[in-house]
Design a protein around this motif. Structure first.
Motif, PDB file in Angstrom:
ATOM      1  N   LEU A  71       0.817  -1.219   0.000  1.00 28.32           N
ATOM      2  CA  LEU A  71       0.000   0.000   0.000  1.00 28.32           C
ATOM      3  C   LEU A  71       0.851   1.269   0.000  1.00 28.32           C
ATOM      4  N   THR A  72       2.151   1.118   0.235  1.00 32.65           N
ATOM      5  CA  THR A  72       3.030   2.290   0.238  1.00 32.65           C
ATOM      6  C   THR A  72       3.054   2.929  -1.140  1.00 32.65           C
ATOM      7  N   TRP A  73       2.978   4.238  -1.169  1.00 38.12           N
ATOM      8  CA  TRP A  73       2.928   5.077  -2.376  1.00 38.12           C
ATOM      9  C   TRP A  73       1.552   5.079  -3.037  1.00 38.12           C
ATOM     10  N   ARG A  74       0.566   4.426  -2.446  1.00 31.51           N
ATOM     11  CA  ARG A  74      -0.778   4.422  -3.025  1.00 31.51           C
ATOM     12  C   ARG A  74      -1.325   5.839  -3.010  1.00 31.51           C
ATOM     13  N   THR A  75      -1.982   6.249  -4.099  1.00 25.71           N
ATOM     14  CA  THR A  75      -2.562   7.584  -4.182  1.00 25.71           C
ATOM     15  C   THR A  75      -3.817   7.654  -3.329  1.00 25.71           C
ATOM     16  N   VAL A  76      -3.853   8.621  -2.415  1.00 27.95           N
ATOM     17  CA  VAL A  76      -4.970   8.753  -1.480  1.00 27.95           C
ATOM     18  C   VAL A  76      -5.460  10.194  -1.461  1.00 27.95           C
ATOM     19  N   THR A  77      -6.647  10.361  -0.927  1.00 32.73           N
ATOM     20  CA  THR A  77      -7.229  11.697  -0.754  1.00 32.73           C
ATOM     21  C   THR A  77      -7.656  11.867   0.701  1.00 32.73           C
ATOM     22  N   ALA A  78      -7.783  13.106   1.116  1.00 30.36           N
ATOM     23  CA  ALA A  78      -8.257  13.414   2.467  1.00 30.36           C
ATOM     24  C   ALA A  78      -8.885  14.802   2.454  1.00 30.36           C
ATOM     25  N   THR A  79      -9.985  14.948   3.174  1.00 25.41           N
ATOM     26  CA  THR A  79     -10.687  16.228   3.273  1.00 25.41           C
ATOM     27  C   THR A  79     -10.797  16.623   4.734  1.00 25.41           C
ATOM     28  N   GLY A  80     -10.470  17.869   5.025  1.00 23.29           N
ATOM     29  CA  GLY A  80     -10.548  18.345   6.397  1.00 23.29           C
ATOM     30  C   GLY A  80      -9.920  19.710   6.541  1.00 23.29           C
ATOM     31  N   GLU A  81      -9.553  20.063   7.760  1.00 21.75           N
ATOM     32  CA  GLU A  81      -8.934  21.355   8.044  1.00 21.75           C
ATOM     33  C   GLU A  81      -7.583  21.137   8.719  1.00 21.75           C
ATOM     34  N   TYR A  82      -6.623  21.949   8.311  1.00 23.32           N
ATOM     35  CA  TYR A  82      -5.294  21.841   8.897  1.00 23.32           C
ATOM     36  C   TYR A  82      -5.308  22.279  10.358  1.00 23.32           C
ATOM     37  N   ASP A  83      -4.379  21.703  11.116  1.00 25.34           N
ATOM     38  CA  ASP A  83      -4.201  22.040  12.532  1.00 25.34           C
ATOM     39  C   ASP A  83      -2.804  22.652  12.694  1.00 25.34           C
ATOM     40  N   PRO A  84      -2.639  23.939  12.356  1.00 25.54           N
ATOM     41  CA  PRO A  84      -1.301  24.559  12.369  1.00 25.54           C
ATOM     42  C   PRO A  84      -0.681  24.626  13.755  1.00 25.54           C
ATOM     43  N   ALA A  85      -1.477  24.549  14.806  1.00 24.80           N
ATOM     44  CA  ALA A  85      -0.925  24.621  16.163  1.00 24.80           C
ATOM     45  C   ALA A  85      -0.014  23.434  16.448  1.00 24.80           C
ATOM     46  N   HIS A  86      -0.227  22.315  15.756  1.00 28.09           N
ATOM     47  CA  HIS A  86       0.579  21.122  15.991  1.00 28.09           C
ATOM     48  C   HIS A  86       1.502  20.803  14.809  1.00 28.09           C
ATOM     49  N   GLU A  87       1.764  21.814  14.000  1.00 28.78           N
ATOM     50  CA  GLU A  87       2.683  21.648  12.882  1.00 28.78           C
ATOM     51  C   GLU A  87       4.114  21.473  13.420  1.00 28.78           C
ATOM     52  N   PHE A  88       4.943  20.722  12.689  1.00 21.99           N
ATOM     53  CA  PHE A  88       6.351  20.557  13.057  1.00 21.99           C
ATOM     54  C   PHE A  88       7.183  20.371  11.796  1.00 21.99           C
ATOM     55  N   VAL A  89       8.490  20.424  11.957  1.00 24.10           N
ATOM     56  CA  VAL A  89       9.392  20.220  10.826  1.00 24.10           C
ATOM     57  C   VAL A  89      10.313  19.037  11.117  1.00 24.10           C
ATOM     58  N   VAL A  90      10.772  18.400  10.039  1.00 25.28           N
ATOM     59  CA  VAL A  90      11.682  17.261  10.138  1.00 25.28           C
ATOM     60  C   VAL A  90      13.040  17.705   9.603  1.00 25.28           C
ATOM     61  N   ARG A  91      14.050  17.557  10.409  1.00 22.91           N
ATOM     62  CA  ARG A  91      15.368  18.104  10.122  1.00 22.91           C
ATOM     63  C   ARG A  91      16.162  17.276   9.106  1.00 22.91           C
ATOM     64  N   LYS A  92      17.131  17.977   8.477  1.00 26.77           N
ATOM     65  CA  LYS A  92      18.150  17.360   7.623  1.00 26.77           C
ATOM     66  C   LYS A  92      17.553  16.535   6.491  1.00 26.77           C
ATOM     67  N   ARG A  93      16.642  17.155   5.751  1.00 26.55           N
ATOM     68  CA  ARG A  93      16.053  16.497   4.585  1.00 26.55           C
ATOM     69  C   ARG A  93      16.410  17.281   3.325  1.00 26.55           C
TER      70      ARG A  93
END
Length: 266
Positions: A71-93
């Protein structure tokens, strides 16, 4: 003529040749299996990317769900609202060019059906300032959005080879892990995450979207397999050439010694 083959040196040489033959054959099959695995992986990715998009929560319907390889790389959809208060970043990419280091921007999306939230990798941004400061990130779109992306499994230290180091600056992490983020925020996060490819409505500004995985390169493994098998065929040929050369040299030395003896006066 070939009595020299019974000498210690030639017996050892023969044993080494006999040991090398099955070894190089096995190495060739090892490379062949790596080639076959690479081809199967590419076919699996191609099928996943071209499949009909399905809702994310029909594949990952619960927290802790482990996305299987098929199922990895399978094309998916999602509908909703973003939660920017819990946004984060992933280092060294790295970005799409692969030559610059920066951050992945990951923002939870609260699904409209109320089943929970989905981590969304919105893309890559460059590391502009200090590594201890949160980078400048395009804001997530407000209101309800519909996303299309690629289904990815949670990252782990064992699977990615990335050390999950503690003590990082606020909202900075080394891995994309729903379990880790659920522990940090207390939110209900469905297992796996979405790697963004499109947003409706389209935002005016967004991080650099990640490219599709390369699923056309089969690598050099088949060529390596052929090389090992050619080397296998060369072992007995090389051994026979060495034997013939030794036999000719000994025959020449014997003939020269006989001529010397005949030239000596009686």
């Amino acid at each position: 003529m070939y009595r020299f083959l019974l000498s210690r040196r030639w017996v050892i040489t023969l044993l080494i040749a006999l040991l090398l033959i099955p070894t190089t054959i096995r190495l060739g099959f090892w490379q062949l299996h790596r080639h076959e695995a690479r081809v199967a992986r590419n076919e699996l990715i191609a099928q996943a990317l071209t499949g009909r998009p399905v809702p994310f929560d029909t594949l990952s319907g619960s927290p802790g769900f482990t996305v299987p390889k098929d199922l990895t790389w399978r094309t998916v959809t999602a509908t909703g609202e973003y939660d920017p208060a819990h946004e984060f970043v992933v280092r060294k990419r790295t970005g799409s060019g692969g030559d610059k280091i920066g951050y992945f921007v990951v923002t939870p999306l609260r699904l409209s059906d109320g089943k929970g939230s989905v981590l969304v990798n919105r893309g890559w941004v460059a590391s502009g300032g200090s590594a201890t400061e949160y980078p400048q990130v395009p804001a997530a779109p407000g209101g309800e959005v519909t996303l299309t992306g690629r289904l990815r499994a949670d990252e782990t230290a064992a699977g990615s080879g990335i050390r999950d180091r503690a003590g990082l600056p606020d909202r900075q992490f080394n891995l994309i892990s729903t379990e880790q983020q659920a522990g940090e925020t207390g939110a209900t996060l469905l297992g796996g995450y979405l790697e963004l490819t499109a947003t409706t409505p389209a935002p005016a500004d967004q991080p650099e979207l990640l490219p599709e995985p390369n699923h056309s390169d089969i690598g050099p493994h088949m060529a390596y397999a052929v090389q090992w098998w050619l080397f296998t065929a060369m072992i007995p040929v090389g051994f026979w050439v060495m034997v013939r050369r030794e036999a000719k040299d000994r025959a020449k030395e014997a003939a020269e010694a006989e001529v010397e003896q005949e030239s000596v006066p009686a």
